[in-house]
Design an enzyme around this catalytic site. Structure first.
Site, mmCIF file in Angstrom:
data_model
loop_
_atom_site.group_PDB
_atom_site.id
_atom_site.type_symbol
_atom_site.label_atom_id
_atom_site.label_comp_id
_atom_site.label_asym_id
_atom_site.label_seq_id
_atom_site.Cartn_x
_atom_site.Cartn_y
_atom_site.Cartn_z
ATOM 1 C CG HIS A 1 -0.245 0.275 2.506
ATOM 2 N ND1 HIS A 1 -0.280 -0.914 3.360
ATOM 3 C CD2 HIS A 1 0.116 1.285 3.116
ATOM 4 C CE1 HIS A 1 0.293 -0.255 4.639
ATOM 5 N NE2 HIS A 1 0.403 0.803 4.359
ATOM 6 C CB SER A 18 3.292 1.842 5.864
ATOM 7 O OG SER A 18 1.859 1.676 6.444
ATOM 8 C CG ASP A 37 -0.088 -4.245 2.706
ATOM 9 O OD1 ASP A 37 0.135 -3.487 1.439
ATOM 10 O OD2 ASP A 37 -0.516 -3.413 3.690
#
Length: 478
Positions: A110, A220, A140
């Protein structure tokens, strides 16, 4: 009452603890050593993309290539002012981990999804353009590569050896604050966020390391490391009522990361294995309803799918799986993580209960099509075509401003299945103008992104060199 949210974290304060899991005093040096060994191995990733300009009939129709084709240039009309080409804008900010001296970087999918360009900044402020080697929306994860000398890598650790209560540190770029280090402990392992919180499933593999190390937007793709400075997870999500850190952070374990990275390097796509069952977790209510005997936890087989490994292995409805390859299977997360480490063609030993009796069997895992064929990369190469910019002389002869010519068609690709022929000139895809070959890859990423609300199908408008216009529908996923 506020609703809790699962937040994918696109980047702090260090909370030093007092005692480790074995009751020995944790000194500040234990944290500083691990931080020094890892902070230079975590990078900042900026993603850039050009804002899409969606054209509709009746809006700016003079600039639509089909207006020129069908009606010619509007003679005698006032020339429309030329619009400036939209410029790339920064989409987001995330983190990444250098895992090899030759420039491979692992991050979250993402972080890079929908990006046209990726800029990686090292801890010493050097900047590099990054190439996407492969992505895996199911876990992911994404693998990038940069060409840079003198890289500091973070060695891969074994997340299986982590213990609940063990100290870990998170390294990333929260809110753009580069090289931020926070600490916490392992709060839980094999955590499935959806089943634990009752929120809708993301549709991917969920078997996270839960920690209370502070992570926020921008973390992230950053590193979760143990006190030996080894990578044990990739920070991915937080659970919060506000969207900011609230004490529950989640990282993808390296047991999954290593498998995904290896496949993306070798094949460009993850070779994912499937057992081929529909199941639910064993609960006290299920035990009473089904009369399950001699066990209190496991995976209850609701249905065995056709052409599956489970069917060949002799599993049936009502069996309760409790162990695979020696790993205990008590939850959805543990089942997903154990199978995620495997590839189609791998053999696994399954321990299960049937009518209260413990039994075992072996199974040869398959892919989601029920065979052992390799998965295709999830990029525009699956279209089975090559593209070039349309020749200016051809464009002038056909009365079009620009376009992308299909220079080669490969049998078995999506373009071949849609009966598109070599020489076809693509003018627009889903009403978005196509002017250069790079637009194909950009639009492919846009329409195949799992977080996108767009249908994964292309409606292509174009023209053949003979002047014949044509329209095609091309599904982008099986």
């Amino acid at each position: 009452m506020k609703k809790s949210l699962i937040t994918l974290i696109l980047s702090g304060g260090i909370v030093l603890g007092a005692y480790a899991q074995d009751s020995r005093f944790i000194s500040q040096n234990d944290f500083t050593k691990a931080a020094e060994q890892t902070v230079n191995g975590v990078v900042s990733i900026k993603s850039f993309a050009t804002p899409s300009q969606r054209q509709t009939y009746g809006q700016d129709y003079y600039s639509d290539p089909f207006f020129d084709f069908f009606f010619g240039s509007p003679r005698g009309r006032r020339q429309q002012p030329k619009q400036e080409e939209p410029k790339q804008q920064q989409l987001g900010l995330g983190s990444g981990v250098i895992i090899s001296e030759d420039g491979y970087i692992v991050t979250n999918n993402h972080v890079v999804a929908e990006a046209e360009r990726l800029e990686v900044t090292l801890n010493d402020n050097r900047n590099f353009e990054a190439t996407v080697i492969g992505t895996d929306p199911t876990t992911d994860l994404a693998l990038l590569k940069i060409n840079a000398p003198d890289l500091h890598i973070i060695p891969m650790g074994n997340s299986e050896n982590l213990k609940v209560g063990e100290w870990v540190i998170a390294v990333g770029n929260p809110f753009g604050f580069t090289s931020t280090v926070t600490s916490g402990i392992v709060s839980a392992k094999a955590r499935n966020i959806s089943s634990s919180t009752g929120m809708p499933s993301t549709g991917g593999i969920e078997s996270y390391i839960q920690t209370d190390a502070a992570v926020n937007r921008g973390n992230s793709g950053g590193a979760l490391v143990n006190l030996d400075g080894e990578l044990v997870g990739i920070n991915t999500a937080i659970y919060s009522q506000t969207g900011a850190y609230a004490g529950c952070s989640f990282a993808i374990p390296t047991s999954i990361v290593q498998k995904v990275v290896s496949d993306l390097k070798e094949y460009g796509a993850v070779q994912r294995a499937y057992l081929g069952i529909r199941f639910v977790e064993v609960t006290p209510e299920l035990i009473q309803e089904k009369g399950i005997k001699n066990i209190s936890a496991g995976i209850y087989v609701v249905q065995v799918e056709d052409r599956s490994a489970a069917l060949d292995a002799g599993l049936t409805e009502g069996d309760v799986i409790v162990e695979i390859n020696g790993y205990p299977i008590r939850s959805t997360a543990e089942l997903q993580e154990t199978i995620a480490r495997q590839s189609p063609g791998d053999d696994v030993e399954i321990c299960f209960y049937r009518n209260g009796n413990k039994q075992s069997t072996s199974a040869t895992l398959r892919n989601n099509h029920g065979d052992l064929t390799l998965s295709r990369p999830d990029n525009s190469s699956s279209l089975g075509a090559s593209f070039t910019a349309v020749n200016p002389d051809t464009a002038q002869r056909l009365g079009i401003r620009s376009g992308v010519e299909v220079s080669e068609i490969k049998q078995g690709g999506r373009f071949s299945e849609a009966n598109i022929r070599q020489g076809f000139i693509i003018l627009s895809i889903n009403n978005q103008r196509v002017t250069k070959p790079e637009d194909i890859e950009t639009l492919y990423k846009l329409y195949t992104n799992t977080n996108s609300q767009m249908e994964p199908v292309w409606f292509i408008s174009g023209i053949y060199p003979t002047g014949k216009s044509a329209y095609y529908a091309v599904p982008l996923k099986d």
